[in-house]
Design an enzyme around this catalytic site. Structure first.
Site, PDB file in Angstrom:
ATOM      1  N   THR A   1      30.301 -81.171  -9.797  1.00 44.04           N
ATOM      2  CA  THR A   1      30.128 -82.249  -8.820  1.00 44.04           C
ATOM      3  C   THR A   1      30.332 -83.573  -9.552  1.00 44.04           C
ATOM      4  O   THR A   1      29.639 -83.848 -10.536  1.00 44.04           O
ATOM      5  CB  THR A   1      28.717 -82.176  -8.205  1.00 44.04           C
TER       6      THR A   1
ATOM      7  N   GLU B   1      21.705 -71.529  -5.717  1.00 43.33           N
ATOM      8  CA  GLU B   1      21.226 -70.762  -6.873  1.00 43.33           C
ATOM      9  C   GLU B   1      20.401 -69.584  -6.371  1.00 43.33           C
ATOM     10  O   GLU B   1      19.640 -69.724  -5.424  1.00 43.33           O
ATOM     11  CB  GLU B   1      20.370 -71.646  -7.776  1.00 43.33           C
TER      12      GLU B   1
ATOM     13  N   LYS C   1      31.055 -83.278  -0.962  1.00 41.61           N
ATOM     14  CA  LYS C   1      30.010 -82.570  -1.702  1.00 41.61           C
ATOM     15  C   LYS C   1      28.714 -83.401  -1.713  1.00 41.61           C
ATOM     16  O   LYS C   1      27.623 -82.893  -1.459  1.00 41.61           O
ATOM     17  CB  LYS C   1      30.498 -82.300  -3.137  1.00 41.61           C
TER      18      LYS C   1
ATOM     19  N   ASN D   1      25.098 -82.297   0.237  1.00 41.79           N
ATOM     20  CA  ASN D   1      23.800 -82.109  -0.419  1.00 41.79           C
ATOM     21  C   ASN D   1      22.779 -83.146   0.019  1.00 41.79           C
ATOM     22  O   ASN D   1      21.588 -82.860   0.081  1.00 41.79           O
ATOM     23  CB  ASN D   1      23.965 -82.122  -1.943  1.00 41.79           C
TER      24      ASN D   1
ATOM     25  N   CYS E   1      20.617 -79.739  -7.949  1.00 46.18           N
ATOM     26  CA  CYS E   1      21.643 -80.477  -7.200  1.00 46.18           C
ATOM     27  C   CYS E   1      21.115 -81.530  -6.222  1.00 46.18           C
ATOM     28  O   CYS E   1      21.567 -82.670  -6.263  1.00 46.18           O
ATOM     29  CB  CYS E   1      22.532 -79.503  -6.445  1.00 46.18           C
TER      30      CYS E   1
ATOM     31  N   ASP F   1      22.349 -85.311  -6.607  1.00 45.59           N
ATOM     32  CA  ASP F   1      23.497 -85.663  -5.765  1.00 45.59           C
ATOM     33  C   ASP F   1      23.134 -86.748  -4.739  1.00 45.59           C
ATOM     34  O   ASP F   1      23.937 -87.631  -4.447  1.00 45.59           O
ATOM     35  CB  ASP F   1      24.059 -84.416  -5.060  1.00 45.59           C
TER      36      ASP F   1
HETATM   37  P1  NAD Z   1      24.667 -74.726 -15.462  1.00 42.23           P
HETATM   38  O1  NAD Z   1      23.833 -75.662 -16.234  1.00 42.23           O
HETATM   39  O2  NAD Z   1      24.042 -73.515 -14.826  1.00 42.23           O
HETATM   40  O3  NAD Z   1      25.865 -74.217 -16.370  1.00 42.23           O
HETATM   41  C1  NAD Z   1      26.658 -75.095 -17.070  1.00 42.23           C
HETATM   42  C2  NAD Z   1      27.168 -74.363 -18.308  1.00 42.23           C
HETATM   43  O4  NAD Z   1      28.059 -75.239 -18.993  1.00 42.23           O
HETATM   44  C3  NAD Z   1      26.082 -73.972 -19.300  1.00 42.23           C
HETATM   45  O5  NAD Z   1      26.162 -72.590 -19.567  1.00 42.23           O
HETATM   46  C4  NAD Z   1      26.388 -74.801 -20.544  1.00 42.23           C
HETATM   47  O6  NAD Z   1      26.098 -74.104 -21.746  1.00 42.23           O
HETATM   48  C5  NAD Z   1      27.876 -75.016 -20.377  1.00 42.23           C
HETATM   49  N1  NAD Z   1      28.398 -76.156 -21.118  1.00 42.23           N
HETATM   50  C6  NAD Z   1      27.811 -77.347 -21.400  1.00 42.23           C
HETATM   51  N2  NAD Z   1      28.659 -78.136 -22.096  1.00 42.23           N
HETATM   52  C7  NAD Z   1      29.799 -77.429 -22.257  1.00 42.23           C
HETATM   53  C8  NAD Z   1      31.042 -77.701 -22.892  1.00 42.23           C
HETATM   54  N3  NAD Z   1      31.274 -78.866 -23.486  1.00 42.23           N
HETATM   55  N4  NAD Z   1      31.986 -76.748 -22.883  1.00 42.23           N
HETATM   56  C9  NAD Z   1      31.755 -75.534 -22.293  1.00 42.23           C
HETATM   57  N5  NAD Z   1      30.594 -75.230 -21.669  1.00 42.23           N
HETATM   58  C10 NAD Z   1      29.640 -76.164 -21.657  1.00 42.23           C
HETATM   59  O7  NAD Z   1      25.430 -75.603 -14.362  1.00 42.23           O
HETATM   60  P2  NAD Z   1      25.744 -75.241 -12.845  1.00 42.23           P
HETATM   61  O8  NAD Z   1      24.475 -75.211 -12.077  1.00 42.23           O
HETATM   62  O9  NAD Z   1      26.676 -74.095 -12.794  1.00 42.23           O
HETATM   63  O10 NAD Z   1      26.495 -76.586 -12.425  1.00 42.23           O
HETATM   64  C11 NAD Z   1      27.757 -76.934 -12.922  1.00 42.23           C
HETATM   65  C12 NAD Z   1      28.312 -78.037 -12.046  1.00 42.23           C
HETATM   66  O11 NAD Z   1      28.440 -77.559 -10.708  1.00 42.23           O
HETATM   67  C13 NAD Z   1      27.442 -79.285 -11.965  1.00 42.23           C
HETATM   68  O12 NAD Z   1      28.247 -80.399 -11.802  1.00 42.23           O
HETATM   69  C14 NAD Z   1      26.619 -79.043 -10.676  1.00 42.23           C
HETATM   70  O13 NAD Z   1      26.196 -80.240 -10.089  1.00 42.23           O
HETATM   71  C15 NAD Z   1      27.644 -78.345  -9.814  1.00 42.23           C
HETATM   72  N6  NAD Z   1      27.085 -77.448  -8.795  1.00 42.23           N
HETATM   73  C16 NAD Z   1      25.973 -76.701  -9.064  1.00 42.23           C
HETATM   74  C17 NAD Z   1      25.474 -75.845  -8.070  1.00 42.23           C
HETATM   75  C18 NAD Z   1      24.227 -75.049  -8.301  1.00 42.23           C
HETATM   76  O14 NAD Z   1      23.671 -74.534  -7.311  1.00 42.23           O
HETATM   77  N7  NAD Z   1      23.763 -74.879  -9.503  1.00 42.23           N
HETATM   78  C19 NAD Z   1      26.125 -75.751  -6.831  1.00 42.23           C
HETATM   79  C20 NAD Z   1      27.276 -76.489  -6.638  1.00 42.23           C
HETATM   80  C21 NAD Z   1      27.742 -77.341  -7.619  1.00 42.23           C
END
Ligand code: NAD
Length: 416
Positions: A128, A161, A222, A226, A278, A282
């Site tokens: 996001t 999640e 997005k 949210n 989120c 957001d």
């Molecule tokens: P998360 O924290 O669960 O996972 C992120 C991963 O990225 C981690 O495993 C971390 O180790 C890895 N990471 C960090 N720096 C890195 C790098 N430089 N190179 C490679 N990997 C790296 O995050 P998430 O919840 O999956 O969210 C990711 C994005 O998606 C965010 O922008 C979030 O806002 C968005 N998002 C999240 C959800 C949700 O429900 N969690 C839903 C929609 C969108």
């Protein structure tokens, strides 16, 4: 297997893992994550996060995903690179930190240049991001690498999640933002190609609604989605505050309001405050966007403020109920089905108890072993209930059914 596209998914969190699992039906997928422990677990065929469907996927698709720590090994050879790394909120600025996304995009372009290629893989931003981020990156990359052809798509994810993979396989919609400049046709062609790859891993691919917008619209979609969810949660929380403060039955009031089909009996379960990784960040980012652009608003700011007002109220009720007894905080997760503690409302409640001089103990059996805490943590429920005088539970749980202690909760429907 020959002829399959190659995709790299950067970030093996909720979004990255679910995306990788869906894409693995049509592509060779490599996950990239800097967390060595996660990489090891994935390569051993174990799911690194708590999500029932993803855990089942790992069991049934043994070896379908491989993971590495350094994406530069695979970027130049990939057809698509999907970015799903964190974009946390910078609390001082009230807006997202995008440095990790920027660094990944730089790594991709450097890897392509080092490999002597002129065309970068299609870069799909699933994190996001602030409105305008994708087009700013596209401009920056075209200036830094004038001879390189790079196509950017922004494809925000709407999963929850705890049900990450189920939601990705059954999406309410796929939103794709493409550049509205000279390369629009090329970008739309790539967007449709990407959608076809995703469809291959969906439960009912014929019925998936695909919406192609411009980049800024997709990014804004997005944030508004949210913020709407945060508004709804805040509304039912304030309804609950009202009912409790006046001694009314919150559930009766909630049910009577929700029975109107225009309102609906879903996503209406009160909590200590909306949380998770989120909604708080957001909605805060969207407020910053309005402020930055000087666009009039009062609702978006009220949604952000309402959550703190709610937590303040809940902390006050807990303090009153506890008197001089220590408070037991039952679980740190904001959702029952998720193992994620990030931005859960209980963190602010704990801070408020601490500031009021109230002693508290936390029961969280899923807290990472060896993880640092600034509070007393217990993993054994019997010890926990012996140590505290009352329990505060954002969400109810099995153990609470037999406790003789007073339990303060606002969880009416025992749902996420
Ligand atoms: P998360 O924290 O669960 O996972 C992120 C991963 O990225 C981690 O495993 C971390 O180790 C890895 N990471 C960090 N720096 C890195 C790098 N430089 N190179 C490679 N990997 C790296 O995050 P998430 O919840 O999956 O969210 C990711 C994005 O998606 C965010 O922008 C979030 O806002 C968005 N998002 C999240 C959800 C949700 O429900 N969690 C839903 C929609 C969108």
């Amino acid at each position: 297997m020959r002829g399959k596209k190659k995709a790299a998914v950067v970030g093996a969190g909720y979004v990255g893992l679910a995306t990788a699992a869906v894409l693995s039906e049509t592509c060779h997928v490599t996950l990239v994550d800097t967390d060595r422990e996660k990489v090891r677990q994935i390569n051993e065929g174990r799911c690194p996060i708590k999500d029932a469907d993803l855990e089942e996927y790992f069991e049934s698709h043994w070896n379908a995903l491989r993971a590495i720590c350094d994406g530069r090994e695979v970027y130049a050879e990939s057809d698509f690179v999907l970015i799903a790394v964190p974009t946390d909120l910078d609390p001082d600025r009230g807006s997202f930190r995008v440095s990790i996304v920027e660094a990944v995009i730089s790594d991709i372009c450097e890897a392509v240049r080092s490999a002597g290629r002129k065309t970068a893989p299609v870069i799909v931003i699933r994190s996001t991001v602030p409105v305008g981020f994708t087009s700013a990156m596209r401009h920056e990359i075209s200036e830094r690498y004038p001879d390189m052809k790079a196509c950017f798509l922004v494809s925000p994810e709407f999963l929850r999640e705890g049900t990450a993979l189920r939601d990705m396989r059954n999406p309410s919609r796929i939103v794709l933002g493409t550049a509205k400049v000279e390369e629009v046709e090329e970008a739309e062609k790539k967007a449709l190609e990407f959608v076809e790859l995703l469809r291959g891993g969906m439960q009912d691919p014929g019925n998936v609604r695909v919406m192609i917008l411009c980049e800024r619209e997709a990014e804004a979609a997005k944030l508004f989605s949210n913020t709407y969810l945060a508004m709804r949660a805040a509304f039912f929380n304030e309804l609950d505050t009202y009912a409790e403060a006046l001694g009314l039955c919150s559930e009766s009031l909630n049910r009577a309001v929700s029975a109107d089909p225009r309102i609906g009996s879903f996503y209406n379960n009160p909590s200590f405050g909306y949380g998770g990784s989120c909604l708080p960040k957001d909605s805060r980012e969207l407020l910053s966007e309005f402020q930055r652009e000087g666009i009039p608003q009062s609702l978006i700011g009220a949604i952000v403020k309402s959550n703190m007002v709610r937590k303040d109220y809940v902390a006050g009720r807990i303090l009153k109920m506890a008197g001089d007894r220590p408070v037991g905080i039952y679980r740190l997760t904001s959702k029952k089905a998720s193992g994620n503690f990030r931005q859960s409302a209980v963190w602010d409640i704990m801070r408020m108890l601490r500031e009021a001089g109230c002693a508290y103990i936390v029961y969280e059996p899923d807290f990472p072993e060896g993880g640092k805490t600034s509070f007393q943590l217990m993993r054994d429920f019997d010890r926990f209930q012996k140590a505290c005088g009352v329990i505060a539970a954002n969400r109810k749980g099995e153990e609470l059914k037999d406790t003789e202690l007073c339990v303060y909760t606002r969880d009416l429907y025992e749902e996420n």
